[in-house]
Design a protein around this motif. Structure first.
Motif, mmCIF file in Angstrom:
data_model
loop_
_atom_site.group_PDB
_atom_site.id
_atom_site.type_symbol
_atom_site.label_atom_id
_atom_site.label_comp_id
_atom_site.label_asym_id
_atom_site.label_seq_id
_atom_site.Cartn_x
_atom_site.Cartn_y
_atom_site.Cartn_z
ATOM 1 N N ILE A 173 8.210 1.898 1.464
ATOM 2 C CA ILE A 173 6.757 2.044 1.557
ATOM 3 C C ILE A 173 6.179 1.989 0.149
ATOM 4 C CG2 ILE A 173 4.861 3.578 2.208
ATOM 5 C CD1 ILE A 173 6.587 4.677 4.430
ATOM 6 N N MET A 174 5.227 1.083 -0.043
ATOM 7 C CA MET A 174 4.595 0.898 -1.346
ATOM 8 C C MET A 174 3.200 1.510 -1.342
ATOM 9 S SD MET A 174 6.789 -0.920 -3.179
ATOM 10 C CE MET A 174 5.758 -1.584 -4.501
ATOM 11 N N SER A 175 2.831 2.138 -2.451
ATOM 12 C CA SER A 175 1.488 2.682 -2.624
ATOM 13 C C SER A 175 1.058 2.466 -4.068
ATOM 14 C CB SER A 175 1.460 4.179 -2.291
ATOM 15 O OG SER A 175 0.178 4.732 -2.555
ATOM 16 N N GLU A 176 -0.034 1.721 -4.252
ATOM 17 C CA GLU A 176 -0.569 1.440 -5.582
ATOM 18 C C GLU A 176 0.498 0.865 -6.510
ATOM 19 O OE1 GLU A 176 -2.432 5.002 -6.964
ATOM 20 O OE2 GLU A 176 -4.075 4.875 -5.521
ATOM 21 N N GLY A 177 1.283 -0.058 -5.960
ATOM 22 C CA GLY A 177 2.294 -0.742 -6.760
ATOM 23 C C GLY A 177 3.567 0.035 -7.000
ATOM 24 N N GLU A 207 11.931 5.055 0.545
ATOM 25 C CA GLU A 207 12.870 3.970 0.856
ATOM 26 C C GLU A 207 14.058 4.538 1.603
ATOM 27 O OE1 GLU A 207 16.497 1.786 0.462
ATOM 28 O OE2 GLU A 207 16.079 3.494 -0.854
ATOM 29 N N GLY A 208 14.513 3.801 2.605
ATOM 30 C CA GLY A 208 15.681 4.229 3.365
ATOM 31 C C GLY A 208 15.584 3.776 4.806
ATOM 32 N N THR A 209 16.387 4.384 5.666
ATOM 33 C CA THR A 209 16.290 4.105 7.094
ATOM 34 C C THR A 209 15.049 4.805 7.642
ATOM 35 O OG1 THR A 209 17.573 6.056 7.733
ATOM 36 C CG2 THR A 209 18.814 4.039 7.242
ATOM 37 N N ILE A 210 14.670 4.458 8.863
ATOM 38 C CA ILE A 210 13.515 5.110 9.487
ATOM 39 C C ILE A 210 13.754 6.617 9.578
ATOM 40 C CG2 ILE A 210 12.039 5.207 11.524
ATOM 41 C CD1 ILE A 210 11.871 2.574 10.048
ATOM 42 N N GLU A 237 4.020 5.165 12.391
ATOM 43 C CA GLU A 237 3.644 6.577 12.362
ATOM 44 C C GLU A 237 3.981 7.195 11.008
ATOM 45 O OE1 GLU A 237 4.565 10.742 14.789
ATOM 46 O OE2 GLU A 237 5.551 8.874 15.364
ATOM 47 N N ILE A 238 5.153 6.869 10.474
ATOM 48 C CA ILE A 238 5.546 7.381 9.160
ATOM 49 C C ILE A 238 4.571 6.901 8.092
ATOM 50 C CG2 ILE A 238 7.309 7.192 7.360
ATOM 51 C CD1 ILE A 238 9.399 7.161 9.583
ATOM 52 N N TYR A 239 4.218 5.619 8.167
ATOM 53 C CA TYR A 239 3.282 5.028 7.199
ATOM 54 C C TYR A 239 1.936 5.748 7.238
ATOM 55 C CZ TYR A 239 0.561 1.320 4.896
ATOM 56 O OH TYR A 239 -0.261 0.612 4.054
ATOM 57 N N LEU A 240 1.402 5.950 8.434
ATOM 58 C CA LEU A 240 0.100 6.601 8.576
ATOM 59 C C LEU A 240 0.158 8.063 8.158
ATOM 60 C CD1 LEU A 240 -1.060 5.069 11.979
ATOM 61 C CD2 LEU A 240 -1.898 4.504 9.693
ATOM 62 N N ARG A 241 1.252 8.730 8.497
ATOM 63 C CA ARG A 241 1.391 10.136 8.123
ATOM 64 C C ARG A 241 1.490 10.292 6.613
ATOM 65 N NH1 ARG A 241 6.426 12.037 11.403
ATOM 66 N NH2 ARG A 241 6.231 13.869 10.066
ATOM 67 N N TYR A 242 2.160 9.349 5.966
ATOM 68 C CA TYR A 242 2.287 9.436 4.510
ATOM 69 C C TYR A 242 0.918 9.351 3.845
ATOM 70 C CZ TYR A 242 3.052 8.470 -0.332
ATOM 71 O OH TYR A 242 2.984 8.533 -1.694
ATOM 72 N N PHE A 243 0.117 8.359 4.239
ATOM 73 C CA PHE A 243 -1.173 8.178 3.580
ATOM 74 C C PHE A 243 -2.177 9.252 3.979
ATOM 75 C CE2 PHE A 243 0.676 3.985 2.906
ATOM 76 C CZ PHE A 243 0.436 3.859 1.550
ATOM 77 N N LYS A 244 -1.949 9.883 5.124
ATOM 78 C CA LYS A 244 -2.777 11.030 5.479
ATOM 79 C C LYS A 244 -2.485 12.191 4.543
ATOM 80 C CE LYS A 244 -4.069 13.992 9.373
ATOM 81 N NZ LYS A 244 -3.832 14.317 10.806
ATOM 82 N N GLU A 245 -1.196 12.346 4.184
ATOM 83 C CA GLU A 245 -0.802 13.397 3.244
ATOM 84 C C GLU A 245 -1.407 13.149 1.861
ATOM 85 O OE1 GLU A 245 1.371 16.111 3.526
ATOM 86 O OE2 GLU A 245 1.298 15.868 5.695
ATOM 87 N N GLU A 246 -1.608 11.863 1.517
ATOM 88 C CA GLU A 246 -2.120 11.507 0.197
ATOM 89 C C GLU A 246 -3.610 11.790 0.053
ATOM 90 O OE1 GLU A 246 -0.364 9.536 -2.726
ATOM 91 O OE2 GLU A 246 0.722 11.183 -1.784
ATOM 92 N N GLU A 247 -4.330 11.854 1.193
ATOM 93 C CA GLU A 247 -5.785 12.039 1.138
ATOM 94 C C GLU A 247 -6.157 13.421 0.610
ATOM 95 O OE1 GLU A 247 -7.142 11.278 5.082
ATOM 96 O OE2 GLU A 247 -6.819 9.114 4.947
#
Length: 220
Positions: A117-121, A126-129, A210-220
């Motif tokens: 998963i990349m965020s701002e470059g 990284e890894g398995t799901i 879901e993991i992707y969305l949860r990660y960026f929700k944590e970043e907000e």
């Protein structure tokens, strides 16, 4: 130009021995199921056929690593799945490593054993799901959702005593158990012993989206 002519041009640019070019082109076109269309003009190809020809163009060079940017973009679900299946078969049969960049996470999850998963470059995960679900959010490998006719406190206390339990949450009549092992059988025994009616039990594993969305929700 035809598909054959395009691939011949690529082969010549990469200095393949002239006598090997026809056989190599036939081989890669067969890999992507375009053998019957090799003399057809590329401008008459569908988008899915052009995508597969793009794979063939790369395969002419006998690569060990292939990087694709949005390989299924603009394709309907059926053609997108065919495209991903082609990539998967080449990985398994030819031992080629593929790196995919895509926002169509549900499709990526079908074939990629490892994701990043990349965020701002920056690579933030990284890894398995399963690894991402645990490492990014402190969760377990499994989530078990249970719906009951009633949820007494004593039942929750008994479930929490089971091994490999990382967390238990209650939302009305729904219980969510996070754990490192599939313990549905043990939970079922506790519920049966308590004489409570269970209407649903489902083992859920994190989806990449879901993991992707949860990660960026944590970043907000």
């Amino acid at each position: 130009m035809s598909a054959y002519a395009n691939l011949a041009y690529t082969a010549e640019l990469n200095r393949l021995p002239y006598r090997e070019i026809p056989e190599r082109i036939d081989e890669v076109l067969d890999m992507v199921n375009l053998s019957k269309n090799k003399r057809q003009l590329v401008k008459t190809y569908s988008k899915g056929m052009k995508q597969r020809l793009g794979i063939a163009d790369v395969m002419v060079k006998s690569p060990k690593l292939v990087i694709f940017d949005e390989p299924t973009e603009g394709l309907d679900p059926k053609v997108a799945n065919q495209m991903l299946q082609t990539i998967l078969e080449l990985n398994r049969e030819k031992g080629i490593t593929f790196m995919l960049s895509s926002h169509q996470l549900n499709l990526v999850q079908k074939i990629c054993p490892r994701v990043g998963i990349m965020s701002e470059g920056k690579l933030v995960g990284e890894g398995t799901i399963d690894d991402l679900g645990r490492n990014l959010f402190g969760g377990g490998k499994y989530r078990i959702e249970i719906e009951l006719a009633r949820v007494p406190d004593e039942l929750i206390a008994d479930i929490k005593k089971l091994p490999k339990i990382l967390g238990v949450t209650v939302d009305g009549e729904k219980i969510t158990v996070t754990c490192d092992k599939d313990i549905r059988e043990d939970i079922s025994k506790i519920i049966a012993h308590a004489g409570i009616i269970m209407t649903r039990m489902e083992l859920k594993q994190d989806a990449l989206e879901e993991i992707y969305l949860r990660y960026f929700k944590e970043e907000e």
